[in-house]
Design a protein around this motif. Structure first.
Motif, PDB file in Angstrom:
ATOM      1  N   ALA A 121      46.005  42.454  36.104  1.00 21.29           N
ATOM      2  CA  ALA A 121      45.218  43.634  36.461  1.00 21.29           C
ATOM      3  C   ALA A 121      45.977  44.904  36.084  1.00 21.29           C
ATOM      4  CB  ALA A 121      44.897  43.617  37.952  1.00 21.29           C
ATOM      5  N   LYS A 122      45.871  45.282  34.847  1.00 22.14           N
ATOM      6  CA  LYS A 122      46.538  46.493  34.367  1.00 22.14           C
ATOM      7  C   LYS A 122      45.842  46.996  33.112  1.00 22.14           C
ATOM      8  CE  LYS A 122      49.985  43.805  31.760  1.00 22.14           C
ATOM      9  NZ  LYS A 122      51.432  43.559  31.560  1.00 22.14           N
ATOM     10  N   ASP A 123      46.181  48.216  32.723  1.00 24.40           N
ATOM     11  CA  ASP A 123      45.610  48.838  31.520  1.00 24.40           C
ATOM     12  C   ASP A 123      44.090  48.857  31.565  1.00 24.40           C
ATOM     13  OD1 ASP A 123      48.214  49.117  30.510  1.00 24.40           O
ATOM     14  OD2 ASP A 123      48.150  47.123  29.600  1.00 24.40           O
ATOM     15  N   GLY A 124      43.531  49.107  32.760  1.00 27.32           N
ATOM     16  CA  GLY A 124      42.084  49.209  32.896  1.00 27.32           C
ATOM     17  C   GLY A 124      41.359  47.878  32.948  1.00 27.32           C
ATOM     18  N   ARG A 125      42.109  46.796  32.934  1.00 27.24           N
ATOM     19  CA  ARG A 125      41.495  45.480  32.999  1.00 27.24           C
ATOM     20  C   ARG A 125      41.653  44.902  34.407  1.00 27.24           C
ATOM     21  NH1 ARG A 125      44.097  42.987  27.409  1.00 27.24           N
ATOM     22  NH2 ARG A 125      42.981  44.375  25.952  1.00 27.24           N
ATOM     23  N   SER A 126      40.702  44.059  34.787  1.00 25.54           N
ATOM     24  CA  SER A 126      40.781  43.421  36.105  1.00 25.54           C
ATOM     25  C   SER A 126      41.180  41.962  35.945  1.00 25.54           C
ATOM     26  CB  SER A 126      39.444  43.530  36.836  1.00 25.54           C
ATOM     27  OG  SER A 126      38.414  42.907  36.104  1.00 25.54           O
ATOM     28  N   ALA A 127      41.679  41.397  37.026  1.00 23.43           N
ATOM     29  CA  ALA A 127      42.162  40.020  36.970  1.00 23.43           C
ATOM     30  C   ALA A 127      41.020  39.016  37.035  1.00 23.43           C
ATOM     31  CB  ALA A 127      43.132  39.769  38.113  1.00 23.43           C
ATOM     32  N   ILE A 128      40.038  39.277  37.884  1.00 29.80           N
ATOM     33  CA  ILE A 128      38.951  38.311  38.065  1.00 29.80           C
ATOM     34  C   ILE A 128      37.658  39.060  38.351  1.00 29.80           C
ATOM     35  CG2 ILE A 128      39.430  38.007  40.548  1.00 29.80           C
ATOM     36  CD1 ILE A 128      38.696  34.998  40.111  1.00 29.80           C
ATOM     37  N   GLY A 129      36.556  38.511  37.911  1.00 30.82           N
ATOM     38  CA  GLY A 129      35.262  39.142  38.124  1.00 30.82           C
ATOM     39  C   GLY A 129      34.469  38.454  39.217  1.00 30.82           C
ATOM     40  N   VAL A 130      33.633  39.213  39.904  1.00 30.79           N
ATOM     41  CA  VAL A 130      32.705  38.658  40.887  1.00 30.79           C
ATOM     42  C   VAL A 130      31.333  39.287  40.656  1.00 30.79           C
ATOM     43  CG1 VAL A 130      34.556  38.395  42.599  1.00 30.79           C
ATOM     44  CG2 VAL A 130      33.070  40.405  42.703  1.00 30.79           C
ATOM     45  N   GLU A 131      30.315  38.677  41.251  1.00 33.27           N
ATOM     46  CA  GLU A 131      28.956  39.238  41.229  1.00 33.27           C
ATOM     47  C   GLU A 131      28.632  39.659  42.657  1.00 33.27           C
ATOM     48  OE1 GLU A 131      26.423  39.089  38.449  1.00 33.27           O
ATOM     49  OE2 GLU A 131      28.264  38.961  37.259  1.00 33.27           O
ATOM     50  N   GLY A 132      29.166  40.813  43.059  1.00 32.72           N
ATOM     51  CA  GLY A 132      29.123  41.212  44.454  1.00 32.72           C
ATOM     52  C   GLY A 132      27.745  41.462  45.022  1.00 32.72           C
ATOM     53  N   ALA A 133      26.755  41.715  44.162  1.00 33.99           N
ATOM     54  CA  ALA A 133      25.394  41.960  44.642  1.00 33.99           C
ATOM     55  C   ALA A 133      24.475  40.772  44.407  1.00 33.99           C
ATOM     56  CB  ALA A 133      24.816  43.208  43.966  1.00 33.99           C
ATOM     57  N   ASN A 134      25.041  39.651  43.978  1.00 37.61           N
ATOM     58  CA  ASN A 134      24.271  38.430  43.749  1.00 37.61           C
ATOM     59  C   ASN A 134      24.381  37.567  45.003  1.00 37.61           C
ATOM     60  OD1 ASN A 134      23.639  35.682  43.013  1.00 37.61           O
ATOM     61  ND2 ASN A 134      23.734  36.304  40.874  1.00 37.61           N
ATOM     62  N   LEU A 135      23.311  37.502  45.787  1.00 35.13           N
ATOM     63  CA  LEU A 135      23.378  36.854  47.093  1.00 35.13           C
ATOM     64  C   LEU A 135      23.722  35.376  46.989  1.00 35.13           C
ATOM     65  CD1 LEU A 135      20.362  38.456  49.000  1.00 35.13           C
ATOM     66  CD2 LEU A 135      22.582  39.434  48.414  1.00 35.13           C
ATOM     67  N   ALA A 136      23.106  34.673  46.052  1.00 37.00           N
ATOM     68  CA  ALA A 136      23.364  33.239  45.921  1.00 37.00           C
ATOM     69  C   ALA A 136      24.800  32.976  45.513  1.00 37.00           C
ATOM     70  CB  ALA A 136      22.399  32.616  44.919  1.00 37.00           C
ATOM     71  N   VAL A 151      39.856  42.703  41.630  1.00 34.39           N
ATOM     72  CA  VAL A 151      38.483  42.870  41.170  1.00 34.39           C
ATOM     73  C   VAL A 151      38.170  44.347  41.055  1.00 34.39           C
ATOM     74  CG1 VAL A 151      36.051  42.459  41.734  1.00 34.39           C
ATOM     75  CG2 VAL A 151      37.756  40.699  42.241  1.00 34.39           C
ATOM     76  N   ALA A 152      37.553  44.752  39.954  1.00 31.89           N
ATOM     77  CA  ALA A 152      37.175  46.152  39.763  1.00 31.89           C
ATOM     78  C   ALA A 152      36.078  46.541  40.750  1.00 31.89           C
ATOM     79  CB  ALA A 152      36.698  46.372  38.336  1.00 31.89           C
ATOM     80  N   PRO A 153      36.137  47.760  41.332  1.00 36.78           N
ATOM     81  CA  PRO A 153      35.119  48.169  42.306  1.00 36.78           C
ATOM     82  C   PRO A 153      33.690  48.072  41.793  1.00 36.78           C
ATOM     83  CG  PRO A 153      36.984  49.672  42.362  1.00 36.78           C
ATOM     84  CD  PRO A 153      37.223  48.760  41.206  1.00 36.78           C
ATOM     85  N   GLY A 154      33.492  48.284  40.497  1.00 45.45           N
ATOM     86  CA  GLY A 154      32.138  48.224  39.936  1.00 45.45           C
ATOM     87  C   GLY A 154      31.477  46.873  40.096  1.00 45.45           C
ATOM     88  N   ASN A 155      32.279  45.829  40.291  1.00 39.84           N
ATOM     89  CA  ASN A 155      31.718  44.483  40.472  1.00 39.84           C
ATOM     90  C   ASN A 155      30.886  44.364  41.742  1.00 39.84           C
ATOM     91  OD1 ASN A 155      33.860  41.996  38.913  1.00 39.84           O
ATOM     92  ND2 ASN A 155      33.483  44.083  38.249  1.00 39.84           N
ATOM     93  N   ALA A 156      31.037  45.294  42.651  1.00 43.74           N
ATOM     94  CA  ALA A 156      30.237  45.266  43.880  1.00 43.74           C
ATOM     95  C   ALA A 156      28.750  45.384  43.579  1.00 43.74           C
ATOM     96  CB  ALA A 156      30.667  46.402  44.815  1.00 43.74           C
ATOM     97  N   GLU A 157      28.408  45.944  42.428  1.00 41.62           N
ATOM     98  CA  GLU A 157      27.000  46.137  42.070  1.00 41.62           C
ATOM     99  C   GLU A 157      26.504  45.083  41.088  1.00 41.62           C
ATOM    100  OE1 GLU A 157      26.551  50.113  40.648  1.00 41.62           O
ATOM    101  OE2 GLU A 157      27.208  51.025  42.527  1.00 41.62           O
ATOM    102  N   TYR A 158      27.353  44.154  40.684  1.00 39.95           N
ATOM    103  CA  TYR A 158      26.962  43.152  39.697  1.00 39.95           C
ATOM    104  C   TYR A 158      26.054  42.097  40.337  1.00 39.95           C
ATOM    105  CZ  TYR A 158      30.438  44.731  36.232  1.00 39.95           C
ATOM    106  OH  TYR A 158      31.157  45.449  35.307  1.00 39.95           O
ATOM    107  N   ALA A 159      24.934  41.810  39.657  1.00 37.04           N
ATOM    108  CA  ALA A 159      24.016  40.784  40.151  1.00 37.04           C
ATOM    109  C   ALA A 159      23.372  39.981  39.028  1.00 37.04           C
ATOM    110  CB  ALA A 159      22.917  41.419  40.997  1.00 37.04           C
ATOM    111  N   GLN A 160      23.621  40.360  37.787  1.00 35.43           N
ATOM    112  CA  GLN A 160      22.944  39.741  36.650  1.00 35.43           C
ATOM    113  C   GLN A 160      23.935  39.287  35.580  1.00 35.43           C
ATOM    114  OE1 GLN A 160      19.716  39.086  36.542  1.00 35.43           O
ATOM    115  NE2 GLN A 160      19.214  40.103  38.454  1.00 35.43           N
ATOM    116  N   ASN A 161      24.963  38.560  35.993  1.00 32.82           N
ATOM    117  CA  ASN A 161      25.948  37.983  35.056  1.00 32.82           C
ATOM    118  C   ASN A 161      26.810  39.020  34.349  1.00 32.82           C
ATOM    119  OD1 ASN A 161      24.626  35.674  35.800  1.00 32.82           O
ATOM    120  ND2 ASN A 161      23.863  35.158  33.771  1.00 32.82           N
ATOM    121  N   GLN A 162      26.892  40.237  34.889  1.00 31.11           N
ATOM    122  CA  GLN A 162      27.716  41.255  34.233  1.00 31.11           C
ATOM    123  C   GLN A 162      29.184  40.866  34.203  1.00 31.11           C
ATOM    124  OE1 GLN A 162      25.320  41.933  36.608  1.00 31.11           O
ATOM    125  NE2 GLN A 162      24.627  44.061  36.454  1.00 31.11           N
TER     126      GLN A 162
END
Length: 445
Positions: free
Chosen positions: A191-206, A254-265
Motif C-alpha cells: 500500500a504505497k505510491d497511491g496503490r492499495s493492498a487489497i480491494g473490497v466492494e463495500g457497497a455490495n451487500l451480498a 483498502v482505499a476509502p473509495g472502495n466503500a462505494e464499490y458495488a459493481q466489480n470496480q
C-alpha cells in the motif's frame, strides 16, 4: 440512510408476505397448467461474465442448440445481480415470473420458503438424471435440510485470493499470504505510491455477507442460532465484521473509495494495477476482458487465522455458486425440466463452466482435465475441504440485506474518517438484528 432503511424494511416485508402466501397463479395442484405453452420457455440468467452482453454471447448459442434438439425456444434475459433478487421476489408475489431462472445458491432456503419454486422431489430429480450426479458441497446449498431441494446446482465457485505478481515482486514478497497476519504484513509493503493492498466492494451487500460470514466462522460465529434465530451481536460476529471493515478503517490496506464499490470496480482496479490483491469468486474472465493476461496474476487459498485451510476456524470461503430453479407456476413444466437437464448435462456443464471460469457441480463433468489447472484446483480444493454453506434458513435473504447494509454503512464511516469501534459495530449489527422477522415486535390484531 433513510432510503437504505426503507429498502431493507421493504425487502423484509415482502419476504414475510412470500412466506405467508406462497406463489400466485397456477393450478390447484401446483402444476401451473403444466404444458399449455409447450414450445416456449422464458429464462432469467444471472450476470456471470464481465457484462450482460458477454453473457448473451456465451448463452445464446447453447439455447439455439437446445431449440434445435427439442423444438423449444428459450427467450433469454440476463439480469444484473443488483436487480435479480428483487425481480424474483416481485415475480413470486405477482405470479408473473419466468419458467426457469438462475438464483444465487445462498437464496435457496429463502425462496424455498416462499413456495415460488418447483420442489425437486425424487420424480423431478430423476427427470434430469438423479441427485447423485451432483457433488455434495453444491447440494448443501439447495435448500433447508430435510426438504426437497428448491433448485439444482449449475455453476460452483469459491473465494480465493488473487494477487498481482509484479506488484508482489516489486515489494520483495515471494509468496502470497496464507494467514491474515501475513496479509497485513505484506499489505503494508504493497500500500504505497497511491496503490492499495487489497480491494473490497463495500457497497455490495451480498459480497459483504460472503466475507463476514467466512470471518465469522473463523471467529466461531454462525450469525444464526441452531433454531434459526438471528444472532448478529455475538462477540464472534462483531469481531468478524470489525476485522473486515478494519482493512480500511485501521489497517489502511483498502482505499476509502472502495466503500462505494458495488459493481466489480475492485476487479477493475486490480486488473489495472491499482490494487495488489482481491478476494473473489472465479474472476478470470473479468481480468481478461480488461486486458490482464493470465501470467500477470496468481491465485492462492483465501487467508485463515493460522496454518492451512480446513474445517472449523480454518474455513476460508462460503460455498459459492449458481443454482437453477423452475417457477412452480410454469406453463411448461416438461419443457422446463428438459431445459434444466440440458444445462446440467455433461456437455453443457463443460462448455459453460469453462466459459465462466467456474467448476462444474456435476461429478462427471468436474473430472474433465479442462478443470484441473492450478487456478481451478484452488477452487475445487476449497469447495472440497474448507468451504461452508451459508445458513440454509428462510430468513437468509433478509440476513444478506440487513447485515450487508450494516457493513456498507460501517465502510462509509471508515471512508469518512469516523471511528469504527467494537461498540459501533455491535450497535449497527443490533439495528440489523431488530429488522429480522423473528426479532421484530409483533402486535395482535
Amino acid at each position: 440512510m433513510r432510503r437504505i432503511r426503507a429498502a431493507v424494511t421493504g425487502a423484509v416485508t415482502l419476504s414475510l408476505a412470500l412466506t405467508a402466501t406462497g406463489c400466485g397463479g397456477g393450478t390447484a395442484d401446483g402444476s401451473g397448467g403444466a404444458n399449455s405453452q409447450p414450445r416456449t420457455l422464458t429464462y432469467w440468467a444471472s450476470n456471470q461474465g464481465p457484462s450482460v452482453e458477454a453473457d448473451k454471447k456465451v448463452l445464446q448459442p447453447e439455447l439455439d442448440k437446445f431449440e434445435k434438439e427439442t423444438g423449444i425456444k428459450v427467450k433469454l434475459e440476463v439480469v444484473p445481480w443488483s436487480d435479480l433478487l428483487a425481480r424474483i421476489l416481485t415475480a413470486a408475489t405477482s405470479g408473473q415470473g419466468p419458467d426457469v431462472l438462475n438464483i444465487g445458491n445462498t437464496w435457496s432456503a429463502s425462496l424455498q420458503a416462499s413456495g415460488a419454486l418447483l420442489p425437486w422431489d425424487a420424480k423431478n430429480l430423476a427427470a434430469i438424471g438423479g441427485k447423485d450426479r451432483f457433488v455434495d458441497s453444491a447440494l448443501g446449498s439447495t435448500g433447508a435440510a430435510g426438504q426437497d431441494p428448491a433448485a439444482v446446482p449449475l455453476y460452483s465457485m469459491a473465494y480465493a485470493l488473487y494477487y498481482n505478481k509484479k506488484m508482489f515482486a516489486d515489494a520483495g514478497i515471494t509468496k502470497p499470504p496464507a494467514t491474515w497476519d501475513e496479509l497485513n504484513e505484506d499489505g503494508k509493503k504493497l500500500a504505497k505510491d497511491g496503490r492499495s493492498a487489497i480491494g473490497v466492494e463495500g457497497a455490495n451487500l451480498a459480497n459483504n455477507i460472503h466475507q463476514v460470514f467466512v470471518l465469522g466462522k473463523q471467529h466461531g460465529a454462525d450469525f444464526f442460532t441452531p433454531d434459526g434465530k438471528a444472532d448478529f451481536t455475538s462477540d464472534g460476529a462483531v469481531a468478524a465484521v470489525k476485522q473486515y471493515v478494519d482493512l480500511m478503517a485501521a489497517d489502511k490496506l483498502v482505499a476509502p473509495g472502495n466503500a462505494e464499490y458495488a459493481q466489480n470496480q475492485s476487479l477493475g482496479d486490480f486488473a489495472k494495477g491499482r490494487t495488489a490483491m482481491v478476494l473473489w469468486q472465479t474472476p478470470a474472465q473479468t481480468f481478461a476482458a480488461q486486458g490482464m493476461s493470465p501470467d500477470e496474476w496468481g491465485v492462492a487459498p483465501a487467508p485463515v487465522p493460522s496454518g492451512t485451510p480446513g474445517q472449523g476456524t480454518r474455513v476460508n470461503s462460503m460455498v459459492a455458486g449458481i443454482n437453477m430453479a423452475v417457477f412452480a407456476n410454469t406453463r411448461n413444466r416438461d419443457g422446463a425440466l428438459k431445459f434444466v437437464k440440458f444445462m446440467t448435462g455433461d456437455t453443457e456443464q463443460k462448455i459453460l463452466n469453462q466459459a465462466y471460469g467456474s467448476v462444474p457441480p456435476v461429478k462427471t463433468a468436474q473430472a474433465d482435465p479442462a478443470f484441473s489447472g492450478p487456478a481451478l484446483a484452488v477452487i475445487r480444493d476449497t469447495l472440497a475441504g474448507s468451504a461452508a454453506a451459508l445458513p440454509q434458513v428462510p430468513e437468509e435473504s433478509q440476513f444478506e440485506t440487513v447485515v450487508g447494509t450494516a457493513v456498507k454503512e460501517l465502510f462509509a464511516d471508515a471512508a469518512a474518517g469516523r471511528p469504527v469501534t467494537t461498540e459501533s459495530v455491535r450497535a449497527e449489527l443490533g439495528k440489523a438484528q431488530q429488522q429480522m422477522p423473528k426479532n421484530q415486535a409483533r402486535t395482535l390484531p
